[in-house]
Design a protein around this motif. Structure first.
Motif, PDB file in Angstrom:
ATOM      1  N   MET A  42      93.143  55.286  40.901  1.00  0.00           N
ATOM      2  CA  MET A  42      93.924  54.479  41.686  1.00  0.00           C
ATOM      3  C   MET A  42      93.876  54.435  42.998  1.00  0.00           C
ATOM      4  O   MET A  42      93.726  53.727  43.674  1.00  0.00           O
ATOM      5  CB  MET A  42      95.329  54.414  41.007  1.00  0.00           C
ATOM      6  CG  MET A  42      95.239  53.839  39.416  1.00  0.00           C
ATOM      7  SD  MET A  42      97.186  53.715  38.937  1.00  0.00           S
ATOM      8  CE  MET A  42      97.717  52.228  39.758  1.00  0.00           C
ATOM      9  N   LYS A  43      94.438  55.847  43.516  1.00  0.00           N
ATOM     10  CA  LYS A  43      94.445  56.091  44.915  1.00  0.00           C
ATOM     11  C   LYS A  43      93.306  55.967  45.543  1.00  0.00           C
ATOM     12  O   LYS A  43      93.323  55.475  46.646  1.00  0.00           O
ATOM     13  CB  LYS A  43      95.438  57.385  45.204  1.00  0.00           C
ATOM     14  CG  LYS A  43      96.977  57.138  44.783  1.00  0.00           C
ATOM     15  CD  LYS A  43      97.763  58.770  44.980  1.00  0.00           C
ATOM     16  CE  LYS A  43      98.990  58.556  44.708  1.00  0.00           C
ATOM     17  NZ  LYS A  43      99.844  59.686  44.835  1.00  0.00           N
ATOM     18  N   LEU A  46      92.087  52.460  46.060  1.00  0.00           N
ATOM     19  CA  LEU A  46      92.936  51.640  47.113  1.00  0.00           C
ATOM     20  C   LEU A  46      92.397  52.053  48.565  1.00  0.00           C
ATOM     21  O   LEU A  46      92.294  51.338  49.472  1.00  0.00           O
ATOM     22  CB  LEU A  46      94.469  51.886  47.061  1.00  0.00           C
ATOM     23  CG  LEU A  46      95.153  51.313  47.951  1.00  0.00           C
ATOM     24  CD1 LEU A  46      95.051  49.665  48.061  1.00  0.00           C
ATOM     25  CD2 LEU A  46      96.838  51.704  47.579  1.00  0.00           C
ATOM     26  N   LYS A  47      92.306  53.364  48.845  1.00  0.00           N
ATOM     27  CA  LYS A  47      91.849  53.813  49.859  1.00  0.00           C
ATOM     28  C   LYS A  47      90.214  53.231  50.512  1.00  0.00           C
ATOM     29  O   LYS A  47      89.964  53.037  51.376  1.00  0.00           O
ATOM     30  CB  LYS A  47      91.721  55.507  49.847  1.00  0.00           C
ATOM     31  CG  LYS A  47      91.601  55.948  51.359  1.00  0.00           C
ATOM     32  CD  LYS A  47      91.471  57.524  51.234  1.00  0.00           C
ATOM     33  CE  LYS A  47      91.127  58.231  52.678  1.00  0.00           C
ATOM     34  NZ  LYS A  47      91.020  59.761  52.568  1.00  0.00           N
ATOM     35  N   GLN A  50      90.801  49.486  51.200  1.00  0.00           N
ATOM     36  CA  GLN A  50      91.254  49.242  52.367  1.00  0.00           C
ATOM     37  C   GLN A  50      90.348  49.709  53.753  1.00  0.00           C
ATOM     38  O   GLN A  50      90.299  49.170  54.624  1.00  0.00           O
ATOM     39  CB  GLN A  50      92.445  50.060  52.590  1.00  0.00           C
ATOM     40  CG  GLN A  50      93.857  49.719  51.461  1.00  0.00           C
ATOM     41  CD  GLN A  50      94.869  50.402  51.658  1.00  0.00           C
ATOM     42  OE1 GLN A  50      94.751  51.570  51.874  1.00  0.00           O
ATOM     43  NE2 GLN A  50      96.095  49.966  51.446  1.00  0.00           N
ATOM     44  N   GLU A 147      91.287  52.051  37.129  1.00  0.00           N
ATOM     45  CA  GLU A 147      91.175  51.232  38.341  1.00  0.00           C
ATOM     46  C   GLU A 147      91.701  49.918  38.148  1.00  0.00           C
ATOM     47  O   GLU A 147      92.135  49.319  39.213  1.00  0.00           O
ATOM     48  CB  GLU A 147      89.816  51.238  38.648  1.00  0.00           C
ATOM     49  CG  GLU A 147      88.982  52.493  38.866  1.00  0.00           C
ATOM     50  CD  GLU A 147      88.572  53.092  37.710  1.00  0.00           C
ATOM     51  OE1 GLU A 147      88.586  54.607  37.729  1.00  0.00           O
ATOM     52  OE2 GLU A 147      88.429  52.372  36.675  1.00  0.00           O
ATOM     53  N   THR A 150      95.144  48.670  40.371  1.00  0.00           N
ATOM     54  CA  THR A 150      94.930  48.519  41.669  1.00  0.00           C
ATOM     55  C   THR A 150      93.957  47.530  42.351  1.00  0.00           C
ATOM     56  O   THR A 150      94.407  46.892  43.322  1.00  0.00           O
ATOM     57  CB  THR A 150      94.560  50.059  42.100  1.00  0.00           C
ATOM     58  OG1 THR A 150      95.231  50.913  41.723  1.00  0.00           O
ATOM     59  CG2 THR A 150      94.282  50.257  43.474  1.00  0.00           C
ATOM     60  N   GLU A 153      95.958  44.083  42.169  1.00  0.00           N
ATOM     61  CA  GLU A 153      96.870  44.021  43.131  1.00  0.00           C
ATOM     62  C   GLU A 153      96.217  43.811  44.689  1.00  0.00           C
ATOM     63  O   GLU A 153      96.708  43.065  45.199  1.00  0.00           O
ATOM     64  CB  GLU A 153      97.509  45.158  43.049  1.00  0.00           C
ATOM     65  CG  GLU A 153      98.837  45.190  43.953  1.00  0.00           C
ATOM     66  CD  GLU A 153      99.647  46.503  43.806  1.00  0.00           C
ATOM     67  OE1 GLU A 153     101.211  46.349  43.490  1.00  0.00           O
ATOM     68  OE2 GLU A 153      99.384  47.686  43.628  1.00  0.00           O
ATOM     69  N   PHE A 154      95.297  44.482  44.945  1.00  0.00           N
ATOM     70  CA  PHE A 154      94.491  44.547  46.100  1.00  0.00           C
ATOM     71  C   PHE A 154      93.853  43.115  46.208  1.00  0.00           C
ATOM     72  O   PHE A 154      94.025  42.316  47.356  1.00  0.00           O
ATOM     73  CB  PHE A 154      93.437  45.412  46.206  1.00  0.00           C
ATOM     74  CG  PHE A 154      92.711  45.405  47.835  1.00  0.00           C
ATOM     75  CD1 PHE A 154      93.293  46.009  48.615  1.00  0.00           C
ATOM     76  CD2 PHE A 154      91.593  44.699  47.843  1.00  0.00           C
ATOM     77  CE1 PHE A 154      92.731  45.976  50.049  1.00  0.00           C
ATOM     78  CE2 PHE A 154      90.978  44.809  49.076  1.00  0.00           C
ATOM     79  CZ  PHE A 154      91.425  45.431  50.097  1.00  0.00           C
TER      80      PHE A 154
END
Length: 233
Positions: A42-43, A46-47, A50, A147, A150, A153-154
């Motif tokens: 997940m993290k 997201l990174k 972004q 995944e 995430t 949401e994004f």
């Protein structure tokens, strides 16, 4: 068959899953979507989302992103090699839905081979059969990956349509090795901890390898089926 809006991008976890999707597209004639390899977890995802320079293409409202890969089963209804199409993802009590129209159109292409499921997103590998069954019962979830929530949401925030198509690689009746320590902070796999985790549980490792190979072959086949013969054109 209805006319489909084009799929702009396919996102697939890096490594074997990404390679399987690319193999599935390799014999397809005509235009195909861009395929991007994403990190595991997940993290890291997201990174990546972004920071990715490709986000200019991904973040256009009304564009379509298909997320593909493999997943684990949380229910005895879904076995290794089964193709699943997500209706929604849950994480820590929060639920997000995949795009209904996009999902329905995908389902119409392969309805005889795919099951509509509810998914759980986890920030770690769910390796114990007992925990898989418990989570499946408590959360009414069918499959798990690392995944889905995430990504939803994004992309939902950017009004980008998302659908998720995966293949089950491990069932809920058997343990798999706990590979969580082998996942680096950037979402890549660290070969040495991965090998050690496999060696500590050789029977579970053999089962995981066998299931993964079956799932990857099916992932390749369903990718080819979706994009051959103008199914999604």
């Amino acid at each position: 068959m209805p006319n489909f809006l084009p799929i702009n991008t396919i996102l697939v976890p890096q490594g074997a899953e990404y390679k399987a999707v690319c193999r599935g597209l390799s014999g397809v004639t005509g235009s195909i979507p861009k395929v991007a390899a994403i990190p595991v977890g997940m993290k890291p995802l997201l990174k990546y989302l972004q920071a990715s320079p490709e986000n200019g293409q991904l973040m256009v409202p009304k564009s379509r992103v298909l997320i593909m890969g493999i997943c684990g089963s949380l229910s005895d209804r879904y076995r290794v090699g089964d193709i699943v199409l997500y209706q929604d993802c849950i994480y820590q009590g929060n639920l997000l839905e995949c795009d209904r129209t996009f999902t329905a159109q995908l389902h119409s292409c392969i309805s005889e081979k795919v099951s509509l499921v509810k998914s759980l997103t986890s920030d770690r590998i769910i390796w114990s059969a007992a925990e898989k069954l418990r989570l499946g019962e408590i959360l009414a979830a069918d499959v798990v990956d690392m995944e889905g929530f995430t990504a939803l949401e994004f992309f939902n925030a950017a009004k980008v349509s998302v659908a998720m198509l995966r293949v089950v690689s491990d069932d809920c009746q058997h343990d798999i090795p706990d590979l969580t320590p082998a996942i680096n902070s950037d979402g890549s796999l660290n070969p040495f901890p991965l090998a050690m985790a496999m060696l500590r549980q050789p029977l579970a490792a053999t089962r995981l390898i066998r299931g993964s190979l079956t799932a990857l072959k099916m992932l390749e086949q369903v990718t080819n089926m979706l994009f051959s013969d103008n199914r999604l054109k």
